[in-house]
Structures are given as structure tokens and as C-alpha cells.
Design a protein around this motif. Structure first.
Motif, PDB file in Angstrom:
ATOM      1  N   ARG A 159       0.746  -1.174  -0.197  1.00 29.67           N
ATOM      2  CA  ARG A 159       0.059  -0.170   0.009  1.00 29.67           C
ATOM      3  C   ARG A 159       0.781   1.360  -0.043  1.00 29.67           C
ATOM      4  O   ARG A 159       0.338   2.330  -0.484  1.00 29.67           O
ATOM      5  CB  ARG A 159      -0.960   0.038   1.089  1.00 29.67           C
ATOM      6  CG  ARG A 159      -1.781  -1.068   1.412  1.00 29.67           C
ATOM      7  CD  ARG A 159      -2.878  -0.910   2.500  1.00 29.67           C
ATOM      8  NE  ARG A 159      -3.620  -2.060   2.717  1.00 29.67           N
ATOM      9  CZ  ARG A 159      -4.491  -2.608   2.104  1.00 29.67           C
ATOM     10  NH1 ARG A 159      -5.080  -1.712   1.227  1.00 29.67           N
ATOM     11  NH2 ARG A 159      -5.289  -3.478   2.219  1.00 29.67           N
ATOM     12  N   GLN A 160       2.090   1.264   0.493  1.00 31.05           N
ATOM     13  CA  GLN A 160       2.881   2.351   0.402  1.00 31.05           C
ATOM     14  C   GLN A 160       3.943   2.369  -0.401  1.00 31.05           C
ATOM     15  O   GLN A 160       4.898   2.965  -0.547  1.00 31.05           O
ATOM     16  CB  GLN A 160       3.594   2.446   1.925  1.00 31.05           C
ATOM     17  CG  GLN A 160       2.794   2.732   3.065  1.00 31.05           C
ATOM     18  CD  GLN A 160       2.706   1.610   4.051  1.00 31.05           C
ATOM     19  OE1 GLN A 160       3.697   1.148   4.269  1.00 31.05           O
ATOM     20  NE2 GLN A 160       1.144   1.228   4.224  1.00 31.05           N
ATOM     21  N   GLY A 161       3.518   1.809  -1.764  1.00 27.89           N
ATOM     22  CA  GLY A 161       4.381   1.757  -2.935  1.00 27.89           C
ATOM     23  C   GLY A 161       5.431   0.831  -2.696  1.00 27.89           C
ATOM     24  O   GLY A 161       6.535   0.971  -3.345  1.00 27.89           O
ATOM     25  N   ARG A 162       5.342  -0.056  -1.932  1.00 26.41           N
ATOM     26  CA  ARG A 162       6.400  -1.074  -1.970  1.00 26.41           C
ATOM     27  C   ARG A 162       5.973  -2.539  -1.977  1.00 26.41           C
ATOM     28  O   ARG A 162       4.703  -2.728  -1.912  1.00 26.41           O
ATOM     29  CB  ARG A 162       7.026  -1.237  -0.540  1.00 26.41           C
ATOM     30  CG  ARG A 162       7.740   0.068  -0.197  1.00 26.41           C
ATOM     31  CD  ARG A 162       8.455   0.185   1.119  1.00 26.41           C
ATOM     32  NE  ARG A 162       9.888  -0.493   0.937  1.00 26.41           N
ATOM     33  CZ  ARG A 162      10.638  -0.678   1.801  1.00 26.41           C
ATOM     34  NH1 ARG A 162      10.257  -0.006   3.491  1.00 26.41           N
ATOM     35  NH2 ARG A 162      11.604  -1.594   2.083  1.00 26.41           N
ATOM     36  N   THR A 163       6.839  -3.592  -2.250  1.00 23.57           N
ATOM     37  CA  THR A 163       6.145  -4.929  -2.536  1.00 23.57           C
ATOM     38  C   THR A 163       5.826  -5.527  -1.177  1.00 23.57           C
ATOM     39  O   THR A 163       6.136  -5.076  -0.101  1.00 23.57           O
ATOM     40  CB  THR A 163       7.296  -5.934  -3.324  1.00 23.57           C
ATOM     41  OG1 THR A 163       8.368  -5.798  -2.279  1.00 23.57           O
ATOM     42  CG2 THR A 163       7.812  -5.097  -4.494  1.00 23.57           C
ATOM     43  N   PRO A 164       4.907  -6.716  -1.412  1.00 21.06           N
ATOM     44  CA  PRO A 164       4.757  -7.198  -0.157  1.00 21.06           C
ATOM     45  C   PRO A 164       5.909  -7.648   0.825  1.00 21.06           C
ATOM     46  O   PRO A 164       5.718  -7.577   1.872  1.00 21.06           O
ATOM     47  CB  PRO A 164       3.929  -8.431  -0.466  1.00 21.06           C
ATOM     48  CG  PRO A 164       3.502  -8.093  -1.766  1.00 21.06           C
ATOM     49  CD  PRO A 164       4.312  -7.119  -2.602  1.00 21.06           C
ATOM     50  N   TRP A 165       7.009  -7.914   0.249  1.00 21.98           N
ATOM     51  CA  TRP A 165       7.959  -8.334   0.989  1.00 21.98           C
ATOM     52  C   TRP A 165       9.094  -7.200   1.400  1.00 21.98           C
ATOM     53  O   TRP A 165      10.079  -7.283   1.891  1.00 21.98           O
ATOM     54  CB  TRP A 165       8.843  -9.341   0.280  1.00 21.98           C
ATOM     55  CG  TRP A 165       9.300  -8.995  -1.056  1.00 21.98           C
ATOM     56  CD1 TRP A 165      10.637  -8.550  -1.398  1.00 21.98           C
ATOM     57  CD2 TRP A 165       8.759  -9.135  -2.402  1.00 21.98           C
ATOM     58  NE1 TRP A 165      10.735  -8.365  -2.768  1.00 21.98           N
ATOM     59  CE2 TRP A 165       9.569  -8.804  -3.323  1.00 21.98           C
ATOM     60  CE3 TRP A 165       7.382  -9.763  -2.731  1.00 21.98           C
ATOM     61  CZ2 TRP A 165       9.091  -8.614  -4.653  1.00 21.98           C
ATOM     62  CZ3 TRP A 165       7.100  -9.680  -4.042  1.00 21.98           C
ATOM     63  CH2 TRP A 165       8.118  -9.155  -5.172  1.00 21.98           C
ATOM     64  N   GLY A 166       8.581  -5.771   0.951  1.00 17.86           N
ATOM     65  CA  GLY A 166       9.013  -4.818   1.425  1.00 17.86           C
ATOM     66  C   GLY A 166      10.319  -4.367   0.537  1.00 17.86           C
ATOM     67  O   GLY A 166      11.218  -3.443   0.880  1.00 17.86           O
ATOM     68  N   GLY A 167      10.321  -4.729  -0.609  1.00 15.10           N
ATOM     69  CA  GLY A 167      11.376  -4.444  -1.474  1.00 15.10           C
ATOM     70  C   GLY A 167      10.971  -3.267  -2.403  1.00 15.10           C
ATOM     71  O   GLY A 167       9.852  -2.856  -2.391  1.00 15.10           O
ATOM     72  N   GLU A 168      11.732  -2.846  -3.445  1.00 19.36           N
ATOM     73  CA  GLU A 168      11.468  -1.920  -4.407  1.00 19.36           C
ATOM     74  C   GLU A 168      10.459  -2.606  -5.453  1.00 19.36           C
ATOM     75  O   GLU A 168      10.774  -3.493  -5.861  1.00 19.36           O
ATOM     76  CB  GLU A 168      12.511  -1.636  -5.339  1.00 19.36           C
ATOM     77  CG  GLU A 168      13.375  -0.488  -4.521  1.00 19.36           C
ATOM     78  CD  GLU A 168      12.864   0.723  -4.499  1.00 19.36           C
ATOM     79  OE1 GLU A 168      12.386   1.440  -5.292  1.00 19.36           O
ATOM     80  OE2 GLU A 168      12.854   1.377  -3.139  1.00 19.36           O
TER      81      GLU A 168
END
Ligand SMILES: [Zn+2]
Length: 368
Positions: A159-168
Motif C-alpha cells: 500500500r505504501q508503494g512497496r512490494t509485499p516483502w518490502g522491496g522496491e
């Protein structure tokens, strides 16, 4: 260093070939990672033709389509039906144009949906393994899953413009974004077609003068379907089963476990009888559908074993760290991470891995 060219990478040939009774194969040029053409099949009947997967959006493909149809003695006006096997641009590109020019109905699965943002328009279709020697590309993106508390949590940062795993997040190239924007302006219509005839698994379509059964095959995309013609033993496979490469299974899916869905779809398709000839969306027709399904399953089972072995070695590690052990350096990036994430999530759902979100938003996994 040269590797043998995969048949899916071959350039589109001009000739139109009759691959079965009343079924023509027309090869349309595409330049996507690992792919040199897409097969558009024309299914002939007394009213004209249905076309399956009419290539990329844009003027170049449209011109080629007209040339291929002319070679087969057909005009655009003869196309009364467009079938779209799944929601990737090289499969639905010409659909809107046919709807506009010939009033063709557009058939796709009822769950057909394409992307959520401009940044999703360049879709890798084949596995990172098959792209090993090729250029980097963007990835597929989708909305976060809201299925249950555990699967929901890992997907939050999307939702914050990152992938579900927290990557770019994956990004399409500037060239691709511009090409599709131009196609939309010039065509005066959205390049994503309006689906006039949504279908579901089990539905029957009358094409080429005979009945074809809709087989819903989620995995490569949620809305993917194949068509089975038991009369002639034909199977229109789309990207579900390709002759020599494996389709990309993205972790960026509405499903908690897209790999499980893909396994299940392969099982179901392997059991379909009778199948004499498989007509894939890329590459040449082939006949061993069950064997090919089992070979693709085996590939993923081996990958899952490797992921577990990497986990035993690394301990608690990020998706990026797993992907950099699973793939060679030339393939590193969002697409490799997306496939790795799909495999890690499959292990987690199976109870063979645990996930933990670190304070920086990155997802870490430990495998048993
Ligand atoms: Zn494709």
C-alpha cells in the motif's frame, strides 16, 4: 557465450499455418523478455473467424494482424469473436480494435482484470530461470491479498508503494510506458478491452463449428483459461503450459498462494482427455500435454527444495537474500524476488516456513 534459442524466442514468421481442422496459427511479433512472438489462432466457421490472443496493442501489431488475416483470405470485418486467454498485453492488445472495427464480441474469464496502476503495464511472462541470459525487466503487480490475518500482514507495505516483502516495486521501462500511452491516444480507446462475454470454467463456446470447453487455470494469472475441443482433441493452452519454458509465477497476486493454484491447475489439465494436439500462445504445437504439465510441476518442486536448503543455510533471511541465492546475479531484481516470494509463501502456507516482518518493513523467512 551462445545458448540454443528456445522456440518461444523465435521471431514471428509471415506464413500462416493450418495447425488443425479449421484452426490457423498466425505469429505476431513481440519483444518481451524470453519471447519473440505470440501465436494468434484463427478459428474458422461459416460466419468468418474467431481470433484467440490478438497480440500487443498498437499500430504495428494491428498492421501485421491485417496482413496475416489477408494471407488467410480474411478481412478484419470477418472477425466476429476475440478470445483473450488472460490479462497480459501481448494477449489482449488487438481486442479493443476488433470490437471497434468489426463489432466483435470479446471473451475473457469473468475475473479478467489488468493491473492497478500505470506501473504494471510491462508484464514478464516467463520464469526468471528462462530469462537468465536476458535483459532485466519489470514485474507484475497486483493488489494486496486480504485473505486471513497471516497472508494479509506480509502484504501490507504494498500500500505504501512497496512490494509485499518490502522491496522496491517493479517498474516498466519508459519506452514501454510511452508506447502504450501512444497506442491509447492514437486509437482513441483504452488498450484494455471491455469484456462483452465473460466466461467461467465449464462454459461451452461454439468456435470453428464445434464445442470448446472453458478450463479455468489460475496460476500464471488469476484469470487464465484454456479451451478444450474434445471432438478434434485440441487444447488451446495460452501461457498455462508452454513447450520449452515455464511461465512466470508472480508472488504479486490476489491469492495467498498462487503457486498452489498453479499446481492444482496443472493437475487438472494433465488429466484432460482426449488431447491430440496442444496449441500454446508461444512456441510450436506439441502433443504431450500430461508429460509437459508434470515436467513443469517437477521444476517447481525442485525449486521449493532449493529454497528450503537455502533457508537451512541462511537462517532467518529476507526475500531479497533468498532470491540472490536462488538466482544468478544477472537475474537479480524485482522479478526474481517476486518468484522467490511465491515459493516462500507456498512453503509458509504448507507450514514449512515462517514469516516475520522487521521494523524496516522487510519480510524475513525461516524455513524448517
Ligand atoms: Zn504470453
Amino acid at each position: 557465450m551462445s545458448r540454443p534459442r528456445k522456440q518461444e524466442q523465435e521471431s514471428a514468421r509471415e506464413e500462416v499455418t493450418e495447425v488443425a481442422d479449421g484452426v490457423l496459427r498466425m505469429e505476431l511479433p513481440i519483444r518481451m523478455p524470453g519471447l519473440g512472438h505470440v501465436n494468434c489462432y484463427a478459428l474458422l466457421d461459416e460466419r468468418g473467424a474467431a481470433v484467440v490472443d490478438p497480440g500487443l496493442p498498437g499500430a504495428a501489431t494491428w498492421k501485421t494482424l491485417q496482413q496475416r488475416l489477408a494471407r488467410a483470405g480474411l478481412r478484419v470485418k470477418d472477425v466476429h469473436t476475440v478470445v483473450v486467454t488472460h490479462s497480459h498485453p501481448d494477449h489482449f492488445g488487438g481486442a479493443s480494435r476488433f470490437a471497434k472495427e468489426s463489432g466483435a464480441r470479446v471473451i475473457a474469464h469473468r475475473s479478467f482484470r489488468f493491473g492497478v496502476a500505470e506501473a504494471t503495464h510491462e508484464q514478464p511472462e516467463v520464469s526468471v530461470d528462462d530469462l537468465a541470459a536476458q535483459a532485466q525487466s519489470g514485474g507484475q503487480s497486483d493488489e494486496p491479498s486480504a485473505r486471513g490475518p497471516v497472508s494479509h500482514a506480509p502484504r501490507e507495505p504494498w500500500r505504501q508503494g512497496r512490494t509485499p516483502w518490502g522491496g522496491e516495486p517493479p517498474r516498466p521501462s519508459f519506452k514501454m510506458r510511452m508506447r502504450w500511452r501512444m497506442a491509447r491516444w492514437l486509437g482513441g480507446l483504452s488498450f484494455v478491452p471491455r469484456i462483452s462475454d465473460p466466461v467461467a470454467g465449464g462454459d461451452v463456446l461454439r468456435l470453428a463449428g464445434r464445442d470448446w470447453f472453458v478450463v479455468h487455470t489460475p496460476g500464471h494469472t488469476e484469470d487464465h483459461f484454456c479451451l478444450h475441443d474434445p471432438e478434434e482433441g485440441l487444447f488451446l493452452a495460452g501461457d498455462h503450459v508452454l513447450p520449452t519454458i515455464t511461465p512466470h509465477i508472480s508472488g504479486l497476486s490476489l491469492r495467498a498462494d498462487p503457486l498452489a493454484a498453479y499446481f492444482e491447475s496443472l493437475d487438472r489439465v494433465a488429466a484432460i482427455q482426449p488431447v491430440e494436439k496442444v496449441l500454446p500462445a508461444h512456441g510450436h504445437p506439441f502433443d504431450d500435454l500430461g508429460d509437459r504439465c508434470r515436467a513443469i510441476q517437477k521444476h517447481h518442486v525442485e525449486r521449493l527444495e532449493r529454497v528450503k536448503a537455502i533457508g537451512r543455510d541462511l537462517g532467518l533471511a529476507s526475500v531479497e537474500a533468498f532470491s540472490q541465492r536462488l538466482f544468478q546475479q544477472r537475474s537479480w531484481g524485482s522479478m526474481a524476488e517476486s518468484e522467490t516470494f511465491a515459493h516462500l509463501e507456498h512453503l509458509r502456507v504448507q507450514g514449512q516456513a515462517e514469516a516475520r516482518r522487521e521494523s524496516d518493513g522487510r519480510l524475513f523467512y525461516a524455513t524448517g
